[in-house]
Design a protein around this motif. Structure first.
Motif, PDB file in Angstrom:
ATOM      1  N   ARG A  45      47.610   2.710  76.791  1.00 22.02           N
ATOM      2  CA  ARG A  45      46.227   2.333  76.518  1.00 22.02           C
ATOM      3  C   ARG A  45      45.776   1.299  77.535  1.00 22.02           C
ATOM      4  NH1 ARG A  45      47.699   4.031  71.210  1.00 22.02           N
ATOM      5  NH2 ARG A  45      46.022   5.308  70.315  1.00 22.02           N
ATOM      6  N   PRO A  46      44.452   1.145  77.693  1.00 24.11           N
ATOM      7  CA  PRO A  46      43.951   0.251  78.746  1.00 24.11           C
ATOM      8  C   PRO A  46      44.500  -1.168  78.672  1.00 24.11           C
ATOM      9  CG  PRO A  46      42.165   1.607  77.911  1.00 24.11           C
ATOM     10  CD  PRO A  46      43.344   1.870  77.020  1.00 24.11           C
ATOM     11  N   ASP A  47      44.731  -1.691  77.456  1.00 24.10           N
ATOM     12  CA  ASP A  47      45.224  -3.065  77.338  1.00 24.10           C
ATOM     13  C   ASP A  47      46.745  -3.166  77.435  1.00 24.10           C
ATOM     14  OD1 ASP A  47      46.052  -2.011  74.919  1.00 24.10           O
ATOM     15  OD2 ASP A  47      44.819  -3.335  73.672  1.00 24.10           O
ATOM     16  N   TYR A  72      43.233   8.616  76.469  1.00 24.22           N
ATOM     17  CA  TYR A  72      41.821   8.839  76.772  1.00 24.22           C
ATOM     18  C   TYR A  72      41.637   8.925  78.290  1.00 24.22           C
ATOM     19  CZ  TYR A  72      36.811   8.392  77.042  1.00 24.22           C
ATOM     20  OH  TYR A  72      35.490   8.633  77.324  1.00 24.22           O
ATOM     21  N   PRO A  73      40.901   9.921  78.770  1.00 20.86           N
ATOM     22  CA  PRO A  73      40.834  10.171  80.217  1.00 20.86           C
ATOM     23  C   PRO A  73      39.830   9.300  80.968  1.00 20.86           C
ATOM     24  CG  PRO A  73      39.619  11.879  79.069  1.00 20.86           C
ATOM     25  CD  PRO A  73      40.250  11.022  78.006  1.00 20.86           C
ATOM     26  N   ASN A  74      40.029   7.962  80.921  1.00 19.75           N
ATOM     27  CA  ASN A  74      39.258   7.140  81.854  1.00 19.75           C
ATOM     28  C   ASN A  74      39.854   7.317  83.254  1.00 19.75           C
ATOM     29  OD1 ASN A  74      41.551   5.498  81.964  1.00 19.75           O
ATOM     30  ND2 ASN A  74      40.724   3.974  80.558  1.00 19.75           N
ATOM     31  N   VAL A  89      49.832  16.744  79.969  1.00 18.29           N
ATOM     32  CA  VAL A  89      48.912  15.674  79.608  1.00 18.29           C
ATOM     33  C   VAL A  89      48.173  16.114  78.348  1.00 18.29           C
ATOM     34  CG1 VAL A  89      47.097  16.561  81.148  1.00 18.29           C
ATOM     35  CG2 VAL A  89      46.999  14.199  80.337  1.00 18.29           C
ATOM     36  N   THR A  90      48.133  15.207  77.368  1.00 16.26           N
ATOM     37  CA  THR A  90      47.406  15.470  76.136  1.00 16.26           C
ATOM     38  C   THR A  90      46.181  14.571  76.108  1.00 16.26           C
ATOM     39  OG1 THR A  90      49.437  16.038  74.957  1.00 16.26           O
ATOM     40  CG2 THR A  90      47.516  15.474  73.618  1.00 16.26           C
ATOM     41  N   LEU A  91      45.006  15.177  76.103  1.00 17.47           N
ATOM     42  CA  LEU A  91      43.748  14.432  76.162  1.00 17.47           C
ATOM     43  C   LEU A  91      43.304  14.061  74.753  1.00 17.47           C
ATOM     44  CD1 LEU A  91      42.004  16.681  78.827  1.00 17.47           C
ATOM     45  CD2 LEU A  91      43.215  14.514  79.189  1.00 17.47           C
ATOM     46  N   VAL A  92      43.141  12.746  74.528  1.00 14.85           N
ATOM     47  CA  VAL A  92      42.831  12.207  73.205  1.00 14.85           C
ATOM     48  C   VAL A  92      41.543  11.395  73.297  1.00 14.85           C
ATOM     49  CG1 VAL A  92      43.693  10.779  71.320  1.00 14.85           C
ATOM     50  CG2 VAL A  92      45.309  12.082  72.720  1.00 14.85           C
ATOM     51  N   PRO A  93      40.610  11.572  72.342  1.00 15.23           N
ATOM     52  CA  PRO A  93      39.319  10.871  72.430  1.00 15.23           C
ATOM     53  C   PRO A  93      39.338   9.465  71.834  1.00 15.23           C
ATOM     54  CG  PRO A  93      39.252  12.378  70.587  1.00 15.23           C
ATOM     55  CD  PRO A  93      40.604  12.568  71.245  1.00 15.23           C
ATOM     56  N   ASP A  94      40.335   8.670  72.178  1.00 12.56           N
ATOM     57  CA  ASP A  94      40.445   7.310  71.652  1.00 12.56           C
ATOM     58  C   ASP A  94      39.419   6.374  72.270  1.00 12.56           C
ATOM     59  OD1 ASP A  94      42.539   7.768  69.998  1.00 12.56           O
ATOM     60  OD2 ASP A  94      44.077   6.951  71.307  1.00 12.56           O
ATOM     61  N   GLN A 111      32.480  19.798  76.307  1.00 15.13           N
ATOM     62  CA  GLN A 111      32.980  20.992  76.975  1.00 15.13           C
ATOM     63  C   GLN A 111      33.106  20.811  78.487  1.00 15.13           C
ATOM     64  OE1 GLN A 111      34.180  25.035  77.275  1.00 15.13           O
ATOM     65  NE2 GLN A 111      33.937  23.779  75.470  1.00 15.13           N
ATOM     66  N   GLN A 112      32.066  20.305  79.131  1.00 14.55           N
ATOM     67  CA  GLN A 112      32.091  20.183  80.588  1.00 14.55           C
ATOM     68  C   GLN A 112      33.110  19.147  81.039  1.00 14.55           C
ATOM     69  OE1 GLN A 112      30.212  22.293  82.704  1.00 14.55           O
ATOM     70  NE2 GLN A 112      31.853  21.501  84.026  1.00 14.55           N
ATOM     71  N   LEU A 113      33.157  18.000  80.376  1.00  9.02           N
ATOM     72  CA  LEU A 113      34.120  16.961  80.721  1.00  9.02           C
ATOM     73  C   LEU A 113      35.546  17.492  80.631  1.00  9.02           C
ATOM     74  CD1 LEU A 113      35.051  13.997  81.207  1.00  9.02           C
ATOM     75  CD2 LEU A 113      34.954  13.702  78.711  1.00  9.02           C
ATOM     76  N   LEU A 114      35.844  18.148  79.535  1.00 10.27           N
ATOM     77  CA  LEU A 114      37.200  18.644  79.325  1.00 10.27           C
ATOM     78  C   LEU A 114      37.543  19.762  80.307  1.00 10.27           C
ATOM     79  CD1 LEU A 114      37.179  18.606  75.425  1.00 10.27           C
ATOM     80  CD2 LEU A 114      38.503  17.094  76.913  1.00 10.27           C
TER      81      LEU A 114
END
Length: 239
Positions: A45-47, A72-74, A89-94, A111-114
């Motif tokens: 995670r980012p932190d 989360y895909p930042n 890679v598992t994309l999670v909307p955290d 849809q487009q982002l993913l």
């Protein structure tokens, strides 16, 4: 065969609480492999409150089984995955401040982002999985992104299992049947445990992978890591 990927985030949480390198995250991952785990999962995670980005680099250099990085895909996450090139890679909307994952993607809205992310990761040879709930339209649109797999968010199953396990598992079976029909591989994860894992497996025996961390590491405090991994692997059998 359904594979067991051990999420070692909680090991890093314990280490970070004290500083230093005890427990050693890389050594625990290697021990998980030695005791029969089919893969290792991390969720930076980012932190960096548990798994650190440096851990991901260190693990990539050592582990021999499948390596799954979820998050989360930042941009920092995307760059990490493209550098490391894990198995999956598992994309999670955290959200950045999320304590833990608590929902799947709205694959219609995003849809487009993913789709763009799937294309980016495919170019570097990384298998993609999208974290979803059981809504059939969401599963259908997950396939439209070109992703290889979905990971079913199983917290609702785990929460309802003690009340009525057949009712609890029914929407997951329906979603998994659709995913299988439209060519998606199927992973599952979140709040799976020694209590509820075998029932899920027996109802969806074509699961590709389960990713388990919190319950498994907690059980290991009592049973030991080796016996715990063996016990979870036994749940992925027709017993």
């Amino acid at each position: 065969m359904t594979k067991l990927s051990v999420n070692i985030n909680k090991v890093a949480t314990i280490r970070n609480a004290r500083g230093g390198n005890v427990p050693n995250v890389v050594q625990v991952a290697l021990d998980c492999e030695r005791f029969g785990a089919d893969g290792i999962t991390v969720h930076p995670r980012p932190d960096e409150r548990h798994i650190r980005f440096k851990d991901v680099h260190d693990l990539k250099a050592k582990i021999k089984t499948e390596f799954n990085i979820e998050g989360y895909p930042n941009q920092k996450f995307v760059d990490l995955v493209k550098t490391i090139r894990p198995t999956q890679v598992t994309l999670v909307p955290d959200k950045p401040d999320a304590i833990t994952s608590n929902a799947g993607w709205d694959t219609i809205e995003y849809q487009q982002l993913l789709s763009d992310l799937v294309d980016d990761f495919r170019e570097v040879g990384v298998r993609t999985s999208i974290f979803t709930g059981t809504d059939l339209k969401i599963v259908e649109y997950a396939a439209k992104t070109g992703a290889d797999r979905i990971e079913l968010y199983t917290e609702p199953y785990a929460a309802n299992y003690p009340k009525d396990k057949n009712t609890a598992v029914a929407p997951f079976v329906e979603a998994a049947l659709l995913a299988q029909k439209i060519g998606l591989g199927i992973n599952a994860g979140h709040d799976l445990s020694l209590e509820n894992l075998n029932f899920l497996y027996r109802n969806i025996p074509w699961l590709d992978e389960v990713s388990i961390g919190h319950a498994l590491i907690s059980d290991a405090l009592y049973l030991g890591l080796e016996k715990t991994i063996v016990a979870y692997k036994d749940c992925l059998k027709d017993i």
